[in-house]
Design a protein around this motif. Structure first.
Motif, PDB file in Angstrom:
ATOM      1  N   MET A   1       0.889  -1.143  -0.130  1.00  0.00           N
ATOM      2  CA  MET A   1       0.070   0.040  -0.170  1.00  0.00           C
ATOM      3  C   MET A   1       0.597   1.125   0.078  1.00  0.00           C
ATOM      4  SD  MET A   1      -3.228   1.592   0.635  1.00  0.00           S
ATOM      5  CE  MET A   1      -4.137   0.301   1.241  1.00  0.00           C
ATOM      6  N   LEU A   2       0.356   2.262  -0.859  1.00  0.00           N
ATOM      7  CA  LEU A   2       1.408   3.452  -0.875  1.00  0.00           C
ATOM      8  C   LEU A   2       0.761   4.417  -0.282  1.00  0.00           C
ATOM      9  CD1 LEU A   2       1.794   3.748  -4.643  1.00  0.00           C
ATOM     10  CD2 LEU A   2       3.334   2.952  -3.202  1.00  0.00           C
ATOM     11  N   LYS A   3       1.476   5.102   0.721  1.00  0.00           N
ATOM     12  CA  LYS A   3       0.983   6.187   1.608  1.00  0.00           C
ATOM     13  C   LYS A   3       1.500   7.396   1.140  1.00  0.00           C
ATOM     14  CE  LYS A   3      -0.023   3.375   5.424  1.00  0.00           C
ATOM     15  NZ  LYS A   3       0.361   3.110   6.828  1.00  0.00           N
ATOM     16  N   ARG A   4       2.946   7.411   0.968  1.00  0.00           N
ATOM     17  CA  ARG A   4       3.365   8.838   0.425  1.00  0.00           C
ATOM     18  C   ARG A   4       4.523   8.594  -0.750  1.00  0.00           C
ATOM     19  NH1 ARG A   4       5.880  11.421   4.900  1.00  0.00           N
ATOM     20  NH2 ARG A   4       3.997  12.522   5.172  1.00  0.00           N
ATOM     21  N   ILE A   5       4.119   9.265  -1.830  1.00  0.00           N
ATOM     22  CA  ILE A   5       4.815   9.135  -3.244  1.00  0.00           C
ATOM     23  C   ILE A   5       5.829  10.504  -3.454  1.00  0.00           C
ATOM     24  CG2 ILE A   5       4.515   9.291  -5.893  1.00  0.00           C
ATOM     25  CD1 ILE A   5       1.739   7.885  -5.114  1.00  0.00           C
ATOM     26  N   LEU A   6       6.874  10.300  -3.454  1.00  0.00           N
ATOM     27  CA  LEU A   6       7.969  11.441  -3.754  1.00  0.00           C
ATOM     28  C   LEU A   6       7.677  11.729  -5.188  1.00  0.00           C
ATOM     29  CD1 LEU A   6      10.101  13.205  -2.157  1.00  0.00           C
ATOM     30  CD2 LEU A   6      11.450  11.777  -3.324  1.00  0.00           C
ATOM     31  N   LEU A   7       7.708  12.885  -5.539  1.00  0.00           N
ATOM     32  CA  LEU A   7       7.656  13.449  -7.188  1.00  0.00           C
ATOM     33  C   LEU A   7       8.693  14.525  -7.040  1.00  0.00           C
ATOM     34  CD1 LEU A   7       6.157  13.593  -9.790  1.00  0.00           C
ATOM     35  CD2 LEU A   7       4.787  15.294  -8.792  1.00  0.00           C
ATOM     36  N   PRO A   8       9.915  14.326  -7.599  1.00  0.00           N
ATOM     37  CA  PRO A   8      10.859  15.323  -7.451  1.00  0.00           C
ATOM     38  C   PRO A   8      10.683  15.914  -9.136  1.00  0.00           C
ATOM     39  CG  PRO A   8      11.896  13.245  -7.951  1.00  0.00           C
ATOM     40  CD  PRO A   8      10.501  12.775  -7.560  1.00  0.00           C
ATOM     41  N   ILE A   9      10.531  17.285  -8.934  1.00  0.00           N
ATOM     42  CA  ILE A   9      10.337  18.133 -10.205  1.00  0.00           C
ATOM     43  C   ILE A   9      11.077  19.256 -10.231  1.00  0.00           C
ATOM     44  CG2 ILE A   9       7.930  17.325 -10.720  1.00  0.00           C
ATOM     45  CD1 ILE A   9       6.923  19.976  -9.710  1.00  0.00           C
ATOM     46  N   ASP A  10      11.269  19.999 -11.567  1.00  0.00           N
ATOM     47  CA  ASP A  10      11.904  21.384 -11.555  1.00  0.00           C
ATOM     48  C   ASP A  10      10.774  22.219 -12.242  1.00  0.00           C
ATOM     49  OD1 ASP A  10      13.241  23.429 -12.288  1.00  0.00           O
ATOM     50  OD2 ASP A  10      14.924  22.511 -13.149  1.00  0.00           O
TER      51      ASP A  10
ATOM     52  N   LEU B   1      11.276  11.420   4.410  1.00  0.00           N
ATOM     53  CA  LEU B   1      10.065  11.868   4.443  1.00  0.00           C
ATOM     54  C   LEU B   1       9.167  10.415   4.350  1.00  0.00           C
ATOM     55  CD1 LEU B   1       9.945  14.645   1.494  1.00  0.00           C
ATOM     56  CD2 LEU B   1       9.438  15.020   3.982  1.00  0.00           C
ATOM     57  N   GLY B   2      10.003   9.433   4.512  1.00  0.00           N
ATOM     58  CA  GLY B   2       9.272   8.197   4.523  1.00  0.00           C
ATOM     59  C   GLY B   2       8.355   7.817   3.230  1.00  0.00           C
ATOM     60  N   ALA B   3       8.852   8.081   2.075  1.00  0.00           N
ATOM     61  CA  ALA B   3       8.317   7.847   0.760  1.00  0.00           C
ATOM     62  C   ALA B   3       8.385   6.539   0.733  1.00  0.00           C
ATOM     63  CB  ALA B   3       8.947   8.519  -0.393  1.00  0.00           C
ATOM     64  N   ASP B   4       7.216   5.777  -0.185  1.00  0.00           N
ATOM     65  CA  ASP B   4       7.155   4.202  -0.434  1.00  0.00           C
ATOM     66  C   ASP B   4       7.325   4.232  -1.853  1.00  0.00           C
ATOM     67  OD1 ASP B   4       5.526   3.456   2.251  1.00  0.00           O
ATOM     68  OD2 ASP B   4       4.233   5.096   1.290  1.00  0.00           O
ATOM     69  N   LEU B   5       7.337   5.371  -2.541  1.00  0.00           N
ATOM     70  CA  LEU B   5       7.663   5.235  -3.824  1.00  0.00           C
ATOM     71  C   LEU B   5       8.121   6.692  -4.502  1.00  0.00           C
ATOM     72  CD1 LEU B   5       7.395   3.512  -6.629  1.00  0.00           C
ATOM     73  CD2 LEU B   5       4.835   4.860  -6.786  1.00  0.00           C
ATOM     74  N   ILE B   6       9.213   6.400  -5.482  1.00  0.00           N
ATOM     75  CA  ILE B   6       9.385   7.889  -6.166  1.00  0.00           C
ATOM     76  C   ILE B   6       8.936   7.607  -7.425  1.00  0.00           C
ATOM     77  CG2 ILE B   6      11.591   9.154  -6.912  1.00  0.00           C
ATOM     78  CD1 ILE B   6      13.068   7.914  -4.599  1.00  0.00           C
ATOM     79  N   VAL B   7       8.350   8.583  -7.876  1.00  0.00           N
ATOM     80  CA  VAL B   7       7.833   8.555  -9.592  1.00  0.00           C
ATOM     81  C   VAL B   7       8.668   9.928 -10.120  1.00  0.00           C
ATOM     82  CG1 VAL B   7       5.942   9.209 -10.924  1.00  0.00           C
ATOM     83  CG2 VAL B   7       5.588   7.888  -8.698  1.00  0.00           C
ATOM     84  N   MET B   8       9.467   9.712 -10.842  1.00  0.00           N
ATOM     85  CA  MET B   8      10.068  10.607 -11.587  1.00  0.00           C
ATOM     86  C   MET B   8      10.298  10.594 -12.820  1.00  0.00           C
ATOM     87  SD  MET B   8      14.241   9.460 -10.326  1.00  0.00           S
ATOM     88  CE  MET B   8      14.816  11.158 -10.948  1.00  0.00           C
ATOM     89  N   GLY B   9      10.507  11.761 -13.791  1.00  0.00           N
ATOM     90  CA  GLY B   9      10.682  11.605 -14.972  1.00  0.00           C
ATOM     91  C   GLY B   9      12.013  11.691 -15.513  1.00  0.00           C
ATOM     92  N   THR B  10      12.224  11.169 -16.828  1.00  0.00           N
ATOM     93  CA  THR B  10      13.769  11.251 -17.249  1.00  0.00           C
ATOM     94  C   THR B  10      13.630  11.522 -18.712  1.00  0.00           C
ATOM     95  OG1 THR B  10      15.672   9.892 -17.735  1.00  0.00           O
ATOM     96  CG2 THR B  10      13.646   9.049 -18.196  1.00  0.00           C
ATOM     97  N   HIS B  11      14.749  12.313 -19.330  1.00  0.00           N
ATOM     98  CA  HIS B  11      14.675  12.776 -20.846  1.00  0.00           C
ATOM     99  C   HIS B  11      15.507  11.822 -21.509  1.00  0.00           C
ATOM    100  CE1 HIS B  11      18.865  13.362 -19.928  1.00  0.00           C
ATOM    101  NE2 HIS B  11      18.439  14.215 -18.671  1.00  0.00           N
TER     102      HIS B  11
ATOM    103  N   TYR C   1      -4.502   4.889  -4.612  1.00  0.00           N
ATOM    104  CA  TYR C   1      -4.051   4.354  -3.372  1.00  0.00           C
ATOM    105  C   TYR C   1      -4.505   5.330  -2.034  1.00  0.00           C
ATOM    106  CZ  TYR C   1      -1.783   0.795  -5.556  1.00  0.00           C
ATOM    107  OH  TYR C   1      -1.527  -0.390  -6.423  1.00  0.00           O
ATOM    108  N   ALA C   2      -4.947   6.489  -2.409  1.00  0.00           N
ATOM    109  CA  ALA C   2      -5.341   7.556  -1.533  1.00  0.00           C
ATOM    110  C   ALA C   2      -4.065   7.903  -0.884  1.00  0.00           C
ATOM    111  CB  ALA C   2      -6.180   7.133  -0.471  1.00  0.00           C
ATOM    112  N   ALA C   3      -2.985   8.089  -1.471  1.00  0.00           N
ATOM    113  CA  ALA C   3      -1.611   8.477  -1.150  1.00  0.00           C
ATOM    114  C   ALA C   3      -1.286  10.086  -1.256  1.00  0.00           C
ATOM    115  CB  ALA C   3      -0.526   7.737  -1.884  1.00  0.00           C
ATOM    116  N   THR C   4      -0.398  10.337  -0.550  1.00  0.00           N
ATOM    117  CA  THR C   4      -0.082  11.797  -0.536  1.00  0.00           C
ATOM    118  C   THR C   4       1.259  12.009  -1.292  1.00  0.00           C
ATOM    119  OG1 THR C   4      -0.908  12.310   1.699  1.00  0.00           O
ATOM    120  CG2 THR C   4       0.839  13.916   0.942  1.00  0.00           C
TER     121      THR C   4
END
Length: 133
Positions: free
Chosen positions: A1-10, A95-105, A31-34
């Motif tokens: 279960m995901l609770k916190r998703i880390l989203l690095p952006i610029d 931050l206790g992230a369960d998942l990192i979602v990030m883009g790539t070029h 997942y009703a995650a933050t």
């Protein structure tokens, strides 16, 4: 279960990261995650105390424009002292992230896959990483 998703952006190139933003939003809804939005921003050399004052308005603006209001978000700034992938991994852990979602070029001419921030985060993060193109 995901609770916190880390989203690095610029925020200066947010349109490049829109596919990752959309993916993070979809997962957060499912997942009703933050979503913890992180910008590893350039330091403010002449006045380090002004770091948040200088960079937070851009992060707030992009978040308001590109993330829907029905998804819980947190905004975080990290100073980039030349190693953004390390800061992303540290932020995820702190931050206790369960998942990192990030883009790539993808790799640029003359650059190997191993030189990308996304590849380094995949190798060193303590949580799962979802890389979006």
């Amino acid at each position: 279960m995901l609770k916190r998703i880390l989203l690095p952006i610029d925020p200066t190139t947010a349109e490049v990261w829109q596919p990752a933003i959309d993916t993070a939003v979809d997962l957060a809804r499912k997942y009703a995650a933050t979503i913890a939005v992180v910008w590893v921003a350039p330091p403010v050399e002449d006045d380090p105390v002004a770091f948040v004052d200088v960079h937070m308005p851009a992060l707030e603006a992009v978040t308001a424009e590109r993330l829907p209001a029905d998804v819980g978000t947190e905004l975080h700034l990290r100073a980039d002292w030349g190693d953004p992938d390390r800061e992303i991994c540290n932020a995820a852990k702190e931050l206790g992230a369960d998942l990192i979602v990030m883009g790539t070029h993808g790799p640029h001419a003359g650059e190997t896959v191993e030189e990308s921030n996304a590849a380094t985060v995949v190798l060193h993060a303590e949580c799962s990483v979802y890389v979006v193109r």
